[in-house]
Design a protein around this motif. Structure first.
Motif, PDB file in Angstrom:
ATOM      1  N   GLN A   1      -6.498  -0.039   7.619  1.00 40.05           N
ATOM      2  CA  GLN A   1      -7.082  -0.386   8.923  1.00 40.05           C
ATOM      3  C   GLN A   1      -8.595  -0.516   8.806  1.00 40.05           C
ATOM      4  OE1 GLN A   1      -6.073   2.687  11.724  1.00 40.05           O
ATOM      5  NE2 GLN A   1      -3.916   2.115  11.830  1.00 40.05           N
ATOM      6  N   SER A   2      -9.201   0.461   8.165  1.00 38.39           N
ATOM      7  CA  SER A   2     -10.654   0.473   8.010  1.00 38.39           C
ATOM      8  C   SER A   2     -11.132  -0.718   7.178  1.00 38.39           C
ATOM      9  CB  SER A   2     -11.081   1.792   7.360  1.00 38.39           C
ATOM     10  OG  SER A   2     -12.460   1.798   7.121  1.00 38.39           O
ATOM     11  N   GLU A   3     -10.435  -0.995   6.077  1.00 37.17           N
ATOM     12  CA  GLU A   3     -10.813  -2.121   5.223  1.00 37.17           C
ATOM     13  C   GLU A   3     -10.714  -3.442   5.995  1.00 37.17           C
ATOM     14  OE1 GLU A   3      -8.356  -1.963   1.713  1.00 37.17           O
ATOM     15  OE2 GLU A   3      -9.147   0.005   1.147  1.00 37.17           O
TER      16      GLU A   3
ATOM     17  N   ARG B   1       0.841  -1.201   0.000  1.00 32.06           N
ATOM     18  CA  ARG B   1       0.000   0.000   0.000  1.00 32.06           C
ATOM     19  C   ARG B   1       0.871   1.244   0.000  1.00 32.06           C
ATOM     20  NH1 ARG B   1      -5.578   1.320   1.468  1.00 32.06           N
ATOM     21  NH2 ARG B   1      -5.823  -0.902   1.216  1.00 32.06           N
TER      22      ARG B   1
ATOM     23  N   ASP C   1      -1.515   2.345   7.563  1.00 33.04           N
ATOM     24  CA  ASP C   1      -2.418   3.061   6.674  1.00 33.04           C
ATOM     25  C   ASP C   1      -3.850   3.036   7.235  1.00 33.04           C
ATOM     26  OD1 ASP C   1      -2.777   4.185   3.793  1.00 33.04           O
ATOM     27  OD2 ASP C   1      -4.341   2.649   4.006  1.00 33.04           O
ATOM     28  N   GLU C   2      -4.431   4.213   7.429  1.00 34.24           N
ATOM     29  CA  GLU C   2      -5.774   4.283   8.014  1.00 34.24           C
ATOM     30  C   GLU C   2      -6.831   3.629   7.131  1.00 34.24           C
ATOM     31  OE1 GLU C   2      -6.893   8.153   9.423  1.00 34.24           O
ATOM     32  OE2 GLU C   2      -5.009   8.396  10.520  1.00 34.24           O
ATOM     33  N   GLN C   3      -6.704   3.790   5.830  1.00 29.03           N
ATOM     34  CA  GLN C   3      -7.668   3.162   4.923  1.00 29.03           C
ATOM     35  C   GLN C   3      -7.571   1.640   5.014  1.00 29.03           C
ATOM     36  OE1 GLN C   3      -7.486   4.369   0.811  1.00 29.03           O
ATOM     37  NE2 GLN C   3      -8.938   2.797   0.181  1.00 29.03           N
TER      38      GLN C   3
ATOM     39  N   SER D   1      -2.565  -3.275  -6.857  1.00 32.42           N
ATOM     40  CA  SER D   1      -3.764  -3.214  -6.013  1.00 32.42           C
ATOM     41  C   SER D   1      -4.461  -4.567  -5.977  1.00 32.42           C
ATOM     42  CB  SER D   1      -4.727  -2.131  -6.517  1.00 32.42           C
ATOM     43  OG  SER D   1      -4.135  -0.860  -6.349  1.00 32.42           O
TER      44      SER D   1
ATOM     45  N   GLN E   1       0.909   4.060  -3.005  1.00 32.53           N
ATOM     46  CA  GLN E   1       0.577   5.459  -2.687  1.00 32.53           C
ATOM     47  C   GLN E   1       1.703   6.407  -3.080  1.00 32.53           C
ATOM     48  OE1 GLN E   1      -0.507   5.240   1.461  1.00 32.53           O
ATOM     49  NE2 GLN E   1      -2.679   5.090   0.960  1.00 32.53           N
TER      50      GLN E   1
END
Length: 160
Positions: free
Chosen positions: A148-150, A56, A144-146, A81, A60
């Motif tokens: 983490q959320s995923e 990731r 990575d916050e995204q 990806s 990025q």
């Protein structure tokens, strides 16, 4: 990939072709290095997290640098990806698959009735395994916050 395959995937300006070739080679070496390092983890889910974190970050950085993104191209970014999604699926399967195995119906019924000691043992095993996973994985870092959320969303979906 051969040079010809790379040029078919993404047109490269002739002035940049030497740079593009070198950059592609560096990215291949980096990928190989990360794969080797990921295999040092005995825990497959942790290896997957390692690859997701690093992959990731690389995607990025490439997307954030216009010149490098132009050289690497959208096809490369999409492929990376897709690889990251595969690591995510492997993480889910390796971590949560065995836990979900405790929730199956096999071995719980006898003559049409639930065998309570079997059910109790199954829940005990589920809870012990869940606690072990929780204890182990709460020490892991996902930067990575995204991501983490995923991961939270996918784990919640699996558990529900």
């Amino acid at each position: 990939h051969s040079k010809m395959e790379q040029e078919e995937e993404e047109p490269v300006k002739s002035g940049n072709s030497a740079f593009a070739s070198q950059l592609m080679r560096i990215m291949e070496l980096l990928d190989g290095n990360l794969e080797t390092k990921s295999k040092q983890y005995k825990d497959i889910p942790l290896s997957c997290i390692f690859m997701m974190n690093n992959g990731r970050y690389i995607v990025q950085k490439i997307k954030g640098a216009a010149e490098i993104h132009e050289v690497m191209g959208d096809t490369w970014c999409r492929r990376r990806s897709s690889e990251l999604r595969n690591y995510h699926k492997n993480y889910q399967r390796e971590t949560w698959g065995k836990l979900l195995g405790f929730l199956g119906h096999e071995g719980l019924m006898h003559n049409g009735k639930i065998v309570k000691p079997n059910l109790k043992e199954r829940f005990k095993s589920f809870n012990a395994t869940f606690d072990e996973i929780h204890k182990t994985q709460t020490t892991w870092v996902v930067n990575d916050e995204q991501l983490q959320s995923e991961l939270r969303v996918s784990i919640t979906a699996v558990m529900i």
